[in-house]
Motif scaffolding. Structure first.
Motif, PDB file in Angstrom:
ATOM      1  N   ASP A 146       2.497   8.299  -6.390  1.00 11.78           N
ATOM      2  CA  ASP A 146       1.989   8.056  -7.744  1.00 11.78           C
ATOM      3  C   ASP A 146       0.525   7.613  -7.697  1.00 11.78           C
ATOM      4  N   LYS A 147       0.191   6.768  -6.730  1.00 12.00           N
ATOM      5  CA  LYS A 147      -1.187   6.301  -6.609  1.00 12.00           C
ATOM      6  C   LYS A 147      -2.127   7.449  -6.277  1.00 12.00           C
ATOM      7  N   ARG A 148      -1.686   8.344  -5.395  1.00  5.70           N
ATOM      8  CA  ARG A 148      -2.526   9.495  -5.051  1.00  5.70           C
ATOM      9  C   ARG A 148      -2.720  10.398  -6.259  1.00  5.70           C
ATOM     10  N   LEU A 200      -5.667   6.534  -7.124  1.00  5.83           N
ATOM     11  CA  LEU A 200      -5.762   5.102  -6.868  1.00  5.83           C
ATOM     12  C   LEU A 200      -5.364   4.723  -5.447  1.00  5.83           C
ATOM     13  N   ALA A 201      -4.965   5.707  -4.647  1.00  6.69           N
ATOM     14  CA  ALA A 201      -4.544   5.406  -3.273  1.00  6.69           C
ATOM     15  C   ALA A 201      -5.753   5.037  -2.424  1.00  6.69           C
ATOM     16  N   GLY A 220      -7.834   0.413 -11.809  1.00  7.80           N
ATOM     17  CA  GLY A 220      -8.348   0.685 -10.476  1.00  7.80           C
ATOM     18  C   GLY A 220      -9.826   0.440 -10.309  1.00  7.80           C
ATOM     19  N   GLU A 254      -2.609  -3.355  -5.264  1.00  7.74           N
ATOM     20  CA  GLU A 254      -1.697  -2.253  -4.955  1.00  7.74           C
ATOM     21  C   GLU A 254      -0.519  -2.181  -5.919  1.00  7.74           C
ATOM     22  N   SER A 281       0.820  -1.212   0.000  1.00  2.00           N
ATOM     23  CA  SER A 281       0.000   0.000   0.000  1.00  2.00           C
ATOM     24  C   SER A 281       0.854   1.262   0.000  1.00  2.00           C
ATOM     25  N   ARG A 316       5.187   3.491  -3.687  1.00  3.39           N
ATOM     26  CA  ARG A 316       4.891   4.524  -4.681  1.00  3.39           C
ATOM     27  C   ARG A 316       3.522   5.140  -4.452  1.00  3.39           C
ATOM     28  N   VAL A 317       3.246   5.425  -3.164  1.00  6.35           N
ATOM     29  CA  VAL A 317       1.932   5.953  -2.790  1.00  6.35           C
ATOM     30  C   VAL A 317       1.682   7.324  -3.409  1.00  6.35           C
ATOM     31  N   ASN A 374      -1.630  -1.809  -9.915  1.00  3.54           N
ATOM     32  CA  ASN A 374      -1.942  -0.439 -10.324  1.00  3.54           C
ATOM     33  C   ASN A 374      -0.683   0.374 -10.622  1.00  3.54           C
ATOM     34  N   VAL A 375       0.448  -0.110 -10.161  1.00  2.29           N
ATOM     35  CA  VAL A 375       1.721   0.585 -10.411  1.00  2.29           C
ATOM     36  C   VAL A 375       2.439  -0.005 -11.614  1.00  2.29           C
TER      37      VAL A 375
END
Length: 242
Positions: free
Chosen positions: A71-73, A77-78, A154, A133, A65, A68-69, A136-137
């Motif tokens: 990038d997800k935010r 997608l976070a 996502g 998690e 989780s 690369r949080v 998605n990256v």
């Protein structure tokens, strides 16, 4: 008195884990106490190995989780609540394991199969978390699990080859740890199979019932772990019949 004495180190370990999870903002207050209760049930039926599998799932899921949080935010997608899991999420991912721990404690003849099913539930939870998690990256092509047509990254029921493979790899890690502690056997491949079955079950439910608002994400995750545990049980009884 002997049982209470044996519980003292476990309660200390659980207390330390609960304190860390709250102070590090990994769990909400309600989730901390829910996780502690589930952890105790798991220990009663599956001992330190069961607790170790719980800790391994938590560690792998938390790391995935956080990976690369930023990038997800940026991509939206976070996880909600900045990744701080709720009591409902704890039960969704570990509730089946807690129930199996309780049943193994109450019915010792069930304990051997119960431990394997518990491991299967965590294999499924691990595979699903890592597939989502990390997929998605690192995914390069995202498709609907039912149609295999390109779909939105996502979105519920959308998978990638890379995410599915990374989820399976997570369940392989869990299987290896289980075998190191309990001895090698067919569960070395049973658990990755259970993890993958659970993960794909989660995706199918996500693409159908969750998208339509019939099931919540927590219920889908619970059914994912139930599918993982059920797969191990099916393999166990299938082996007995051969």
């Amino acid at each position: 008195m002997t049982v209470l004495f044996q519980l003292v180190p476990v309660l200390v370990l659980l207390g330390l884990g609960m304190s860390y999870s709250y102070r590090a903002r990994k769990l909400t207050g309600a989730a901390v106490w829910t996780g502690g209760a589930v952890g105790l049930l798991i220990f009663l039926g599956a001992g330190y190995l069961g607790l170790g599998l719980l800790a391994l799932f938590f560690a792998l899921g938390t790391a995935a989780s956080a990976w690369r949080v930023a990038d997800k935010r940026r991509l939206g997608l976070a996880e909600e609540n900045r990744g701080r899991r709720t009591a409902g999420q704890v039960l969704a991912n570990a509730g089946v394991a807690g129930l199996l721990g309780l049943l193994s404690w109450l019915f010792p003849a069930f304990a051997t199969l119960g431990l394997l099913m518990l491991a299967g539930s965590f294999a499924a939870a691990t595979a699903d978390t890592l597939a989502s998690e990390l997929g998605n990256v690192y995914g390069t092509r995202y498709v609907n699990i039912l149609t295999f047509r390109p779909d939105t990254r996502g979105e519920n029921g959308v998978v990638s080859l890379e995410g599915t493979a990374l989820g399976a790899a997570g369940s392989v890690v869990l299987a290896a740890i289980y075998c190191l502690a309990a001895g090698y056997g067919p569960w070395l491949w049973w658990l990755p199979v259970a993890g993958t079955v659970g993960n794909l079950t989660d995706s199918v439910l996500g693409a159908t019932l969750e998208r339509r608002g019939i099931l919540s994400n927590n219920v889908v995750n619970l059914l994912n772990t139930l599918a993982g545990a059920g797969t191990v049980a099916a393999l166990w009884f299938g082996r007995a019949l051969l």
